[in-house]
Motif scaffolding. Structure first.
Motif, short mmCIF file in Angstrom:
data_model
loop_
_atom_site.label_atom_id
_atom_site.label_comp_id
_atom_site.label_asym_id
_atom_site.label_seq_id
_atom_site.Cartn_x
_atom_site.Cartn_y
_atom_site.Cartn_z
N PRO A 1 -37.84 11.66 -20.75
CA PRO A 1 -36.62 12.36 -20.38
C PRO A 1 -36.20 13.40 -21.43
N GLN A 2 -36.36 13.05 -22.69
CA GLN A 2 -35.94 13.95 -23.75
C GLN A 2 -36.56 15.33 -23.58
N TYR A 3 -37.83 15.31 -23.21
CA TYR A 3 -38.58 16.53 -23.01
C TYR A 3 -38.02 17.31 -21.82
N LYS A 4 -37.77 16.58 -20.74
CA LYS A 4 -37.23 17.22 -19.54
C LYS A 4 -35.88 17.87 -19.81
N LYS B 1 -32.67 22.68 -20.33
CA LYS B 1 -31.67 23.45 -21.07
C LYS B 1 -32.20 24.80 -21.48
N CYS B 2 -33.43 24.82 -21.93
CA CYS B 2 -34.04 26.05 -22.39
C CYS B 2 -34.12 27.08 -21.26
N VAL B 3 -34.59 26.61 -20.09
CA VAL B 3 -34.70 27.50 -18.94
C VAL B 3 -33.31 28.02 -18.55
N ALA B 4 -32.32 27.13 -18.54
CA ALA B 4 -30.98 27.54 -18.16
C ALA B 4 -30.42 28.59 -19.13
N HIS B 5 -30.60 28.35 -20.43
CA HIS B 5 -30.14 29.33 -21.42
C HIS B 5 -30.79 30.69 -21.19
N TRP C 1 -31.37 11.33 -16.65
CA TRP C 1 -31.43 12.34 -17.72
C TRP C 1 -30.69 13.63 -17.38
N LEU C 2 -30.60 13.92 -16.07
CA LEU C 2 -29.90 15.15 -15.65
C LEU C 2 -28.48 15.21 -16.21
N MET C 3 -27.87 14.01 -16.31
CA MET C 3 -26.48 13.96 -16.77
C MET C 3 -26.31 14.58 -18.15
#
Ligand code: HEM
Lengths: 212, 335
Positions: free
Chosen positions: A4-7, A12-16, A77-79
Motif C-alpha cells: 500500500p505504501q507504494y500505491k 499522490k505523485c500522479v495527482a500532484h 490505503w486510499l484513505m
C-alpha cells in the motif's frame, strides 16, 4: 500485490503532477492571452476564475468520493490520499478568490471588500473558504492529535462546504446551465451515500441546541 | 499590476485599418515570426498578442460575403479583434457557454429569410434575405458593446438605422413601443430544442424598445461586422444593436418587428425580473444584484496582466445622444 505504501506514493505523485501542471498550463495560457494552438482566450480573467472555481469543486467531489470507494472496493490505503486532495480544494479556493481580486477587481481593496459585503452568493463562498481553511489548518498531525474526537466533529462540516459551494456556483451563473444540474446530482449522491451518518449528525446538533 | 488605459495615442494594430492593409501588415509581422514570438514572450508588445502563434485565425474561413457600405469615422478606442467578437457570444439558442455558438457557425439557414415588419402601422411589409443587404444603403457604425456581465468590446458593425425601417412602415399614433422576436427553429437551434441546452429561458427570445428609442439615430439593425455579413453566432442575418443598453437588448436573428401600444415582454426580464429590467440602460450607479456595474473590462488582445479596466460610463458613453429621452425618469427604478 504491491505494498500500500507504494500505491499511496504513486497516487499522490500522479495527482500532484496532474493538478499542478494543469494549473500552470491554464494560467500560462491566460497570461499570454492565447491557448496552445494560438486561438485567443477570449476572456482570460473569467477563464482563470472559472478554472480555479470548477477545479476546486471537482476536487472536493473527488475527495468525498474517496471513502465510499475505499469501503466498497476494500482499498483502505486510499484513505491516506484524502488529506492531500482536501488540501488541494483549499488551494484552488484560495487561487479562485485571489484571481477574482487580482484580475477581476484589479487588486482594488475597496472594491474587493465592497463585493464581499454586498453579494449574498459571495457570502456563501466566503463561509465555504473559511471552513476549508479551518479544515486545512487542523489537518496538521500535531493539531489533529490534540483535538481528539473534536477533530471528526469539525471535519464533518465538509458536507456543509459541499452544499455551500454548489449553491454559490448555481447562484453565480445566469439562467440554469445543464452543468449546474449535473453537479447537483453528484452532490446529492455523495450526501445520499452518507444519509445515515448525516441524519445522526443533524439530530445530535438539534439535541445540543436544546440542551444549551 | 499593469493597468492599461486606452487613449488615442494607444491604438491597436487593427484599429480602423482597412482589412486588406491590416492583413498585409500582419503577414509581414508574421514572417518575422521568431521576432514576434520573442516580443510576445517578453510581454512588451500588445500587438504581438494579436498575432497568433501557429495559425492566422482571420485567414481560416471566409465564406461570409463582403458588404458594400459607407465607412464610419475613425474611432478613438481600439477595436476588439474579429476573432474574439465571433467566438465570445451569448446566444443561448446555441448553448449557454460563450464558446458554444461558434460551433454552429454556418449551420443556421439564413437564406431564405423573412423579416416581418407589422403591427400598428399603415404599411406593413416583409424583407427577404436579399432585401436586407440591398433595400437600404448600408452604413458602418463602430460602437462600444457593454455586456451586463461587465465586459465590453468595440465592434465595427455594418447595418441600417432602425428608424429607416420603421419610417417605411408608417407607424400610426398608437404605436408606442416596438417588439422584436428571434427566429424560432428548434431543428437548427439546440437551445430551443432542449430546456437544458438553452439554460431554461423562454423561446423565442423577445425584446422591445420604446418607439423613441427605436427611432434614435444610434439604433441600428446590423447585417454585418468587420465589413462582412454576420456569422451565425453574432445573430445572422439581421440583429439589433442598441449601444447605450446592455448587450442582451440587442436581439439576434430577428424575424419580426412589430409596432405595439404597450410595453412588450422581454426575455431576460421574464427570466429574472429583479435582475434585468425593460430599459437596461448601461448605468454604473445601478449594480446588478450579483455584481457591480461601476467598472468593465474591455476585451482586447491582451492576457491576464494586460487587462484594460475602464470605468463604465452612463449610457455607455452615449449620453449626449440619448440621455434626453430619460430626463424625467428615475433610472434606479426603471433599470
Ligand atoms: C471569498 C470567497 C469567494 C469569492 C469572493 C468567490 C467569487 C466568485 C465569483 C466572483 C464567481 C463568479 C465568476 C463569474 O463571474 O462567472 C465565482 C464562481 C464560482 N466559484 Fe467562487 N468565490 C469564493 C469562494 C469559492 C469557493 C470556496 C469555491 C469552491 C471551491 C468556489 C467555487 C466557485 C465555482 C465552482 C464558481 C462557478 C465558476 C464558473 O461558473 O465560472 N468559490 N466565485
Amino acid at each position: 500485490m504491491k505494498k500500500p505504501q507504494y500505491k499511496i506514493r504513486v497516487t499522490k505523485c500522479v495527482a500532484h503532477l496532474f493538478l499542478l501542471s494543469l494549473t500552470v498550463i491554464t494560467y500560462y495560457q491566460a497570461i499570454i492571452g492565447t491557448d496552445l494552438t494560438g486561438q485567443y482566450i477570449n476572456d482570460p480573467v473569467k477563464f482563470v476564475i472559472h478554472f480555479s472555481g470548477m477545479t476546486g469543486l471537482q476536487v472536493l467531489l473527488l475527495t468525498l468520493l474517496i471513502s465510499p470507494l475505499a469501503q466498497k472496493f476494500k482499498q483502505a490505503w486510499l484513505m491516506q490520499t484524502r488529506r492531500m486532495f482536501g488540501l488541494y480544494v483549499a488551494f484552488f479556493a484560495c487561487l479562485h478568490v485571489f484571481s477574482f481580486w487580482l484580475f477581476e477587481l484589479n487588486f482594488q481593496v475597496d472594491l474587493f471588500i465592497e463585493e464581499l459585503v454586498k453579494r449574498p452568493y459571495i457570502w456563501l463562498g466566503m463561509l465555504a473558504l473559511t471552513l476549508l481553511l479551518a479544515l486545512s489548518v487542523t489537518s496538521i498531525n500535531k493539531i489533529r492529535a490534540k483535538m481528539g474526537p473534536n477533530w471528526q466533529k469539525l471535519h464533518n462540516w465538509v458536507y456543509l462546504v459541499l452544499v455551500l459551494v454548489w449553491v454559490h456556483f448555481y447562484w453565480s451563473v445566469k439562467a440554469t446551465p445543464t452543468e449546474t444540474l449535473i453537479y447537483l446530482a453528484i452532490v446529492i449522491s455523495l450526501l445520499a451515500i452518507r444519509h445515515k451518518k448525516l441524519l445522526k449528525g443533524l439530530k445530535a446538533l438539534k439535541r445540543n441546541e436544546k440542551i444549551s | 499590476m499593469l493597468i492599461k488605459k486606452t487613449s488615442t495615442s494607444d491604438i491597436s494594430e487593427n484599429e480602423v485599418t482597412p482589412e486588406n492593409i491590416y492583413k498585409d501588415r500582419r503577414k509581414i509581422i508574421k514572417s518575422l515570426g521568431f521576432l514576434g514570438a520573442g516580443a510576445l514572450l517578453s510581454g512588451q508588445s500588445q500587438q504581438a498578442h494579436a498575432i497568433s502563434w501557429f495559425k492566422d485565425k482571420d485567414e481560416e474561413k471566409s465564406a461570409l460575403k463582403a458588404l458594400k457600405y459607407q465607412a464610419d469615422e475613425p474611432f478613438t478606442e481600439a477595436l476588439t479583434p474579429e476573432a474574439k467578437i465571433t467566438s465570445h457570444n451569448n446566444f443561448y439558442e446555441f448553448g449557454t457557454r460563450k464558446t458554444d455558438p461558434k460551433q454552429y457557425e454556418g449551420m443556421l439557414t439564413v437564406n431564405p429569410w423573412q423579416l416581418n415588419v407589422d403591427g400598428l402601422c399603415a404599411n406593413p411589409f416583409k424583407l427577404n434575405y436579399e432585401d436586407l443587404f440591398s433595400k437600404y444603403p448600408l452604413q458602418e457604425r463602430i460602437y462600444r458593446m457593454r455586456c451586463v456581465e461587465a465586459w465590453s468590446m468595440v465592434i465595427p458593425w455594418v447595418g441600417i438605422p432602425l428608424a429607416d425601417v420603421i419610417k417605411q412602415a408608417q407607424p400610426n399614433g398608437q404605436a408606442k413601443f416596438v417588439a422584436f422576436e428571434t427566429l424560432y427553429r428548434p431543428e437548427e437551434m439546440p437551445g430551443q430544442k432542449s430546456r437544458f441546452a438553452g439554460g431554461g429561458i423562454q423561446y423565442p427570445y423577445v425584446e422591445g424598445l420604446r418607439i423613441d428609442e427605436a427611432m434614435n439615430p444610434l439604433t441600428l439593425l446590423a447585417v454585418g461586422l468587420y465589413g462582412k455579413e454576420l456569422p451565425t453566432q453574432n445573430g445572422a442575418p439581421i440583429r439589433l444593436v442598441v449601444p447605450w443598453k446592455y448587450g442582451f437588448k440587442s436581439i439576434k436573428s430577428i424575424t419580426r418587428i412589430k409596432l405595439v401600444n404597450q410595453k412588450p415582454p422581454t426575455t431576460w426580464n421574464l427570466s429574472a425580473p429583479q435582475e434585468y429590467g425593460f430599459y437596461a440602460n448601461v448605468n454604473p450607479k445601478v449594480d446588478h444584484p450579483r455584481w457591480s456595474q461601476a467598472q468593465e473590462r474591455r476585451l482586447g488582445s491582451g492576457g491576464l496582466f494586460s487587462q484594460n479596466y475602464i470605468p463604465t460610463l452612463p449610457f455607455n458613453g452615449y449620453g449626449e445622444q440619448v440621455a434626453h429621452m430619460y430626463k424625467d425618469m428615475d433610472l434606479a427604478k426603471f433599470y
